[in-house]
Design a protein around this motif. Structure first.
Motif: not given
Length: 254
Positions: A22, A31, A47, A50, A57
């Motif tokens: 990720t 994304d 999350v 990111i 995210a």
């Protein structure tokens, strides 16, 4: 295909290889939506990481072995995507979620087999099937397999054979989804230092050294060795790679 305004869905994206994938995807301007089994805190940390890279995210809780949950999951995902982008579709599906099963063939129980089958093959089959209405034409599907489909070690007969089934499925998906220009490939990691299987490769120094001894590059793999390959397969440069198994093992058991 450029990465701008593209979205990837990564199952099991809160830890280990999934987390690394990720982050690597986000660094390419993609994304990311991740699923997690139980550790919401770890998922929220990913999350946040990111988002700190400037990408959108979110994380959804999902038992990737429970097919009955898939319709509801994609309904929620579609609503999220429509809110974020105006359309209920995404571009890249990475089937990464999985659990370890180490048991001799003669001692593997039916319950162990069924649990592994549900997450490693049956779940992948139907999660991907139900993704098709939400997956953009020209997108990509990447199935995570294992070096254990090419070489064998005692104790991985169920796990390795199910990953082998995923590799065969990948070729069928590449053929059948070709009319939609969706490329489908396998990434097969070798032994990697993560918490997978209770961290047995990472934490057992003797086992770690043993793996390194029959790996051409002389060490055990790290999560950073895998994520970049997955994210590369989501770029325009990888657009003509289709139906392939890419082993990322440093040259194990050559």
């Amino acid at each position: 295909m450029t990465a701008k305004n593209k979205t990837a869905l990564v199952t099991g994206g809160s830890r280990g290889l999934g987390r690394n994938m990720t982050i690597s995807l986000a660094k390419k301007g993609i994304d990311v939506v991740i699923t997690y089994q139980s550790n919401q805190q770890k998922a929220e940390e990913v999350v946040a990481e990111i988002q700190a890279l400037g990408q959108k995210a979110t994380a959804f809780q999902l038992d990737a072995a429970n097919i009955q949950l898939f319709d509801e999951f994609y309904t929620m995902l579609g609503e999220y995507l429509k809110e974020q982008t105006g359309i209920s579709k995404f571009d890249f599906l990475i089937n990464n979620a999985g659990t370890a099963l180490y048991a001799p063939f003669a001692e593997t129980t039916e319950n162990q087999f069924d649990d592994a089958m549900n997450i490693h093959y049956k779940g992948v089959f139907f999660f991907t099937q139900k993704a098709l209405p939400f997956l953009n034409d020209g997108g990509r599907i990447i199935n995570i397999s294992s070096g254990l489909t090419r070489f064998s070690f005692p104790g991985s007969s169920a796990y390795g054979s199910m990953k082998g089934a995923v590799e065969v499925l990948t070729k069928y998906l590449a053929k059948e989804l070709g009319t939609r220009h969706i490329a489908v490939n396998v990434v097969a990691p070798g032994a990697i230092e993560t918490d997978f299987g209770g961290g047995r490769i990472r934490d057992d120094k003797e086992r770690n050294a043993n793996v390194a001894s029959y790996t051409a590059l002389g060490r055990v793999g790290l999560p950073d060795d895998i994520g970049g390959v997955v994210s590369f397969l989501c770029t325009e440069d990888a657009g003509w790679i289709n139906g392939q198994r890419i082993e990322v093992s440093g040259g194990m058991v050559l």
